[in-house]
Design a protein around this motif. Structure first.
Motif, PDB file in Angstrom:
ATOM      1  N   ILE A  83       3.216  -1.863   1.930  1.00  0.00           N
ATOM      2  CA  ILE A  83       1.779  -2.074   1.773  1.00  0.00           C
ATOM      3  C   ILE A  83       1.026  -1.004   2.564  1.00  0.00           C
ATOM      4  N   SER A  84       0.135  -0.318   1.838  1.00  0.00           N
ATOM      5  CA  SER A  84      -0.721   0.692   2.482  1.00  0.00           C
ATOM      6  C   SER A  84      -2.174   0.225   2.401  1.00  0.00           C
ATOM      7  N   LEU A  85      -2.864   0.366   3.505  1.00  0.00           N
ATOM      8  CA  LEU A  85      -4.247  -0.094   3.586  1.00  0.00           C
ATOM      9  C   LEU A  85      -5.156   1.112   3.789  1.00  0.00           C
ATOM     10  N   TYR A  86      -6.273   1.178   3.016  1.00  0.00           N
ATOM     11  CA  TYR A  86      -7.218   2.293   3.073  1.00  0.00           C
ATOM     12  C   TYR A  86      -8.618   1.729   3.330  1.00  0.00           C
ATOM     13  N   GLY A 121     -12.510  -1.783   0.942  1.00  0.00           N
ATOM     14  CA  GLY A 121     -11.346  -0.947   1.207  1.00  0.00           C
ATOM     15  C   GLY A 121     -10.436  -0.928  -0.007  1.00  0.00           C
ATOM     16  N   TYR A 122      -9.246  -0.334   0.169  1.00  0.00           N
ATOM     17  CA  TYR A 122      -8.299  -0.219  -0.931  1.00  0.00           C
ATOM     18  C   TYR A 122      -6.906  -0.638  -0.450  1.00  0.00           C
ATOM     19  N   LEU A 123      -6.131  -1.136  -1.408  1.00  0.00           N
ATOM     20  CA  LEU A 123      -4.781  -1.613  -1.100  1.00  0.00           C
ATOM     21  C   LEU A 123      -3.795  -1.008  -2.084  1.00  0.00           C
ATOM     22  N   ASN A 124      -2.689  -0.520  -1.570  1.00  0.00           N
ATOM     23  CA  ASN A 124      -1.612   0.016  -2.408  1.00  0.00           C
ATOM     24  C   ASN A 124      -0.331  -0.771  -2.104  1.00  0.00           C
ATOM     25  N   ILE A 125       0.290  -1.302  -3.176  1.00  0.00           N
ATOM     26  CA  ILE A 125       1.523  -2.095  -3.025  1.00  0.00           C
ATOM     27  C   ILE A 125       2.650  -1.427  -3.795  1.00  0.00           C
ATOM     28  N   GLN A 126       3.756  -1.189  -3.097  1.00  0.00           N
ATOM     29  CA  GLN A 126       4.964  -0.661  -3.732  1.00  0.00           C
ATOM     30  C   GLN A 126       6.113  -1.628  -3.464  1.00  0.00           C
ATOM     31  N   TYR A 127       7.010  -1.766  -4.474  1.00  0.00           N
ATOM     32  CA  TYR A 127       8.093  -2.734  -4.389  1.00  0.00           C
ATOM     33  C   TYR A 127       9.379  -2.054  -3.969  1.00  0.00           C
TER      34      TYR A 127
END
Length: 447
Positions: A83-86, A121-127
């Protein structure tokens, strides 16, 4: 050459195997499709849960604090996510979880975190392929393996079942094939065991057995016919030979008496040949029958009148009971031959003081004629064979009483040529009843 049970088994196996393979492939494909939908739904739910959690935390007005980071880290570890938070300017704030998806890292999908229309903000989710995705792959492999093992077990069961069923189904056919080979070699005593159940196969076996039984009966009748013909012809021919040789050797003179004896033997031969010819015509359905309108009562009465003297001479009473008109379509001479033969038989087998009755009556659309006597009768074991060629119940084959054994065969042929039926009932010591039924001549009334 493959046996029939093997071909049946292979056919069953092929059809069953195709069905099992098709159903297995479709099941695996369907499972993969629905499991992919399930995984996508789970991922969407995780994503939505994270967005809701972040939205609630941000509503408190404390910004990106330690509390949010702890929750994101816990979710990353528990769900196997990166999980990346921007922030609002899409500047990375923090990342949780290890980077394992290099292909998708080039183009990250950043999901906006919004609250009341404002992007917070923005959220990026990678599995993680090594955790979450491996569980998915493990499930798919387990399901595929289970289906494959099930398919193999079913194929094995189908093979064993096909062989068993094919052998059981083909057993009567193989038995009939072997029996048919035996029949072609002359063994008509073979019979095939009828399988249980009332299906087409058991019917086929029953029909085959009946066919062989009829062939055996016909073969027996053929041998008997040949023997009987030889027996019937041997005596007059031997008599003729003896008389002719006696004349040639001078032992007998060619006197009118000797020539008359020779003539009687010749007449006997002619009668036998004539009877045989009539039997052959009757059995082949080639007997010539006129299609005149005749009165059965008149035919029967004329025969009774012509034979009354013979009955009186023997001390037997003969009476007739005929309706006025018994019209049928047929041949007067042939029908007279029938009555003459039957009445003569009654005369031969009825003792002095006995009685013979000839009757003709109508029953519906049938003219029924009967010849009834109270003579010696026919044994029950002989009744089924009285219409067969050369059959005589008397083992001594006495020609004076038994004749050639062709009379009733000819009678039956003539009656059937008139579209009629004939039956015989008899009992030893009580007499015999011969019943004939003819269809009424259409368009004519019997008064």
């Amino acid at each position: 050459m493959k046996s029939i049970w093997m071909r049946l088994a292979l056919a069953f196996m092929a059809v069953s195997a195709c069905g099992i393979l098709i159903s297995t492939v479709l099941s695996i494909k369907e499972m993969d499709y629905h499991f992919s939908l399930y995984v996508n739904d789970v991922n969407q739910k995780h994503q939505q849960d994270l967005l809701n959690m972040l939205g609630e935390e941000l509503q408190r007005g404390q910004g990106w604090n330690e509390r949010i980071f702890l929750k994101l880290e816990a979710a990353s570890q528990m769900l196997g996510l990166r999980i990346s938070l921007y922030d609002q300017n899409q500047k990375r704030i923090i990342t949780f979880g290890k980077s394992v998806i290099t292909e998708t890292s080039v183009k990250e999908e950043r999901i906006p975190i919004q609250e009341n229309g404002t992007t917070l903000g923005y959220l990026n989710i990678q599995y993680d392929n090594t955790t979450a995705m491996s569980l998915e792959e493990h499930f798919r492999i387990a399901h595929t393996n289970a289906m494959q093992w099930t398919m193999l077990a079913l194929l094995l069961f189908v093979c064993m079942g096909s062989i068993f069923i094919a052998k059981r189904m083909s057993k009567p056919l193989v038995a009939m094939s072997d029996a048919a080979v035996a029949v072609t070699k002359g063994d008509l005593s073979v019979r095939v065991v009828i399988p249980q159940g009332k299906d087409e196969l058991s019917g086929l076996v029953q029909t085959f057995n009946n066919l062989v039984q009829n062939l055996q009966k016909q073969e027996s009748l053929r041998k008997r016919l040949t023997s009987d013909i030889a027996h019937e012809l041997r005596t007059p021919l031997n008599t003729l030979l003896a008389q002719t040789e006696g004349m040639l050797d001078g032992i007998w003179e060619a006197t009118p008496e000797h020539l008359e004896a020779t003539r009687s033997e010749v007449l006997r031969l002619i009668r036998i040949v004539s009877d045989l010819d009539q039997v052959i015509q009757a059995e082949a359905g080639a007997m010539t029958i006129s299609q005149d309108v005749i009165n059965v009562s008149d035919v029967a009465k004329s025969v009774v009148d012509s034979m009354t003297a013979s009955f009186h001479q023997k001390g037997i009473t003969i009476t007739g009971h005929m309706i006025k008109n018994g019209l049928i379509q047929g041949d007067t001479q042939r029908l007279a031959q029938v009555f003459s033969n039957l009445i003569t038989n009654s005369l031969k087998h009825t003792l002095r003081g006995g009685e013979v009755t000839v009757s003709v009556e109508r029953k519906g659309q049938i003219i029924e004629a009967k010849v009834i006597d109270n003579g010696t009768g026919i044994p029950a074991e002989d009744l089924p064979f009285v219409f067969e060629r050369f059959y005589r119940g008397d083992p001594s084959r006495n020609r004076e009483k038994g004749g050639t054994g062709l009379g009733l065969t000819i009678v039956k042929g003539i009656v059937e040529a008139h579209q009629g039926e004939i039956f015989i009932e008899s009992e030893i010591g009580k007499g015999t009843i011969v019943t004939m039924k003819f269809p009424v001549k259409q368009g004519n009334l019997i008064l």
